[in-house]
Design an enzyme around this catalytic site. Structure first.
Site, PDB file in Angstrom:
ATOM      1  CE1 TYR A 267      59.056   1.121   3.142  1.00  0.00           C
ATOM      2  CE2 TYR A 267      57.087   2.455   2.561  1.00  0.00           C
ATOM      3  CZ  TYR A 267      57.547   1.789   3.331  1.00  0.00           C
ATOM      4  OH  TYR A 267      57.063   1.326   4.603  1.00  0.00           O
TER       5      TYR A 267
ATOM      6  CE  LYS B 196      60.355   3.644   5.232  1.00  0.00           C
ATOM      7  NZ  LYS B 196      58.886   4.313   5.188  1.00  0.00           N
TER       8      LYS B 196
END
Length: 297
Positions: free
Chosen positions: A133, A162
């Protein structure tokens, strides 16, 4: 279908009126999301108020949600403490989740070497696939493209990103140069359509709590080459994207308000987010009404 689904919500964490974790409500929310356009969930991320959850609460939440649904559940096991992140990764991996969300360390602002070492340590603690992320607005550090690509090439179970870095040009480089099978997800609702254009496979979203069917429509139109149709759906969602966070009502305050309006018992947020300002729930009703009108148009 991407390994973590193509429309996944970073799921809110329900609390009761006393601020206690409500696992029954979490199961209900997870099942509702699965029934309403989501084919993946990220649990105990920022939208899930992870900084306010104890380890035991996180473990109970991951187990409950993974048991409640048939779609992939990704556990937000990362923090800015590598040893703690490794511990939570190991524990989460025993609970039936499909993957681990590995956050770039925040606040302590490590070097790229430190970021890479942290992510490698989390990956080594599990056989599950990791989703990195990257959200520099929250962490204070970007995971450099060279670091992402090295990890994607060298670590067999680092398999997804992400991307909430806000730079589609760099995302395009990751997609172009990463190994086959490495998947990039939009981590910013407002940039999902641009990131699809450079090769993203889906979204880990916030507004997806109430726009799951619309996002599925957008992705289906994009996949068949109907760019104009996808653009029209995206335009329908702009009001929702604008509502999902702001200075006076940061994420996840608006999302919890929408879900309360929809009849889901998610409660309020724990401090430091706290209760929703009085205007948020009426505004949530307006956003939902406008979305229904736009769907019917």
């Amino acid at each position: 279908m991407p390994r973590f689904g193509q429309v996944a919500s970073a799921m809110v964490t329900p609390f009761d009126a006393e601020g206690r974790l409500d696992l029954d409500a979490a199961r209900d929310v997870a099942r509702w999301l699965e029934a309403n356009g989501n084919d993946g969930l990220v649990v105990a991320g920022t939208t899930g108020e992870a900084p306010t959850l104890t380890d035991d609460e996180k473990l109970g939440l991951w187990a409950a949600v993974a048991e409640a649904v048939t779609i992939p559940v990704v556990a937000g096991a990362g923090s800015n403490d590598t040893a703690h992140s490794v511990h939570l990764t190991r524990e989460a991996s025993k609970l039936g989740v499909a993957g681990i969300l590995a956050l770039c360390p925040y606040y302590n602002r490590p070097s790229q070497a430190g970021i890479e070492g942290h992510l490698r340590a989390m990956a080594a603690a599990t056989d599950l696939p990791l989703m990195i992320y990257d959200i520099p607005i929250r962490t204070g550090r970007k995971v450099a493209t060279a670091t992402l690509l090295r990890l994607a090439r060298d670590v067999p179970n680092i398999l997804a990103l992400k991307d909430a870095a806000g730079n589609p040009g760099e995302t395009a480089r990751v997609v172009a140069e990463a190994p086959s099978g490495f998947e990039v997800y939009s981590g910013d609702d407002g940039l999902t359509l641009p990131l699809l254009a450079v090769g993203a496979v889906g979204v880990v979203g916030v507004a997806t709590h109430w726009t799951g069917p619309d996002h599925q429509e957008l992705l289906a139109l994009w996949a068949k080459g109907d760019v104009e149709g996808a653009r029209r759906v995206n335009a329908r969602l702009l009001e929702s994207f604008a509502f999902e966070t702001g200075d006076e009502a940061p994420n996840p305050i608006p999302t919890k308000a929408v879900l309360r309006v929809l009849g889901l018992a998610v409660g309020q947020c724990r401090l430091p987010m706290g209760d929703a300002p009085d205007w948020v729930e009426p505004r949530a009703r307006e956003v939902l009404a406008a979305l229904e009108e736009a769907r019917a148009a």
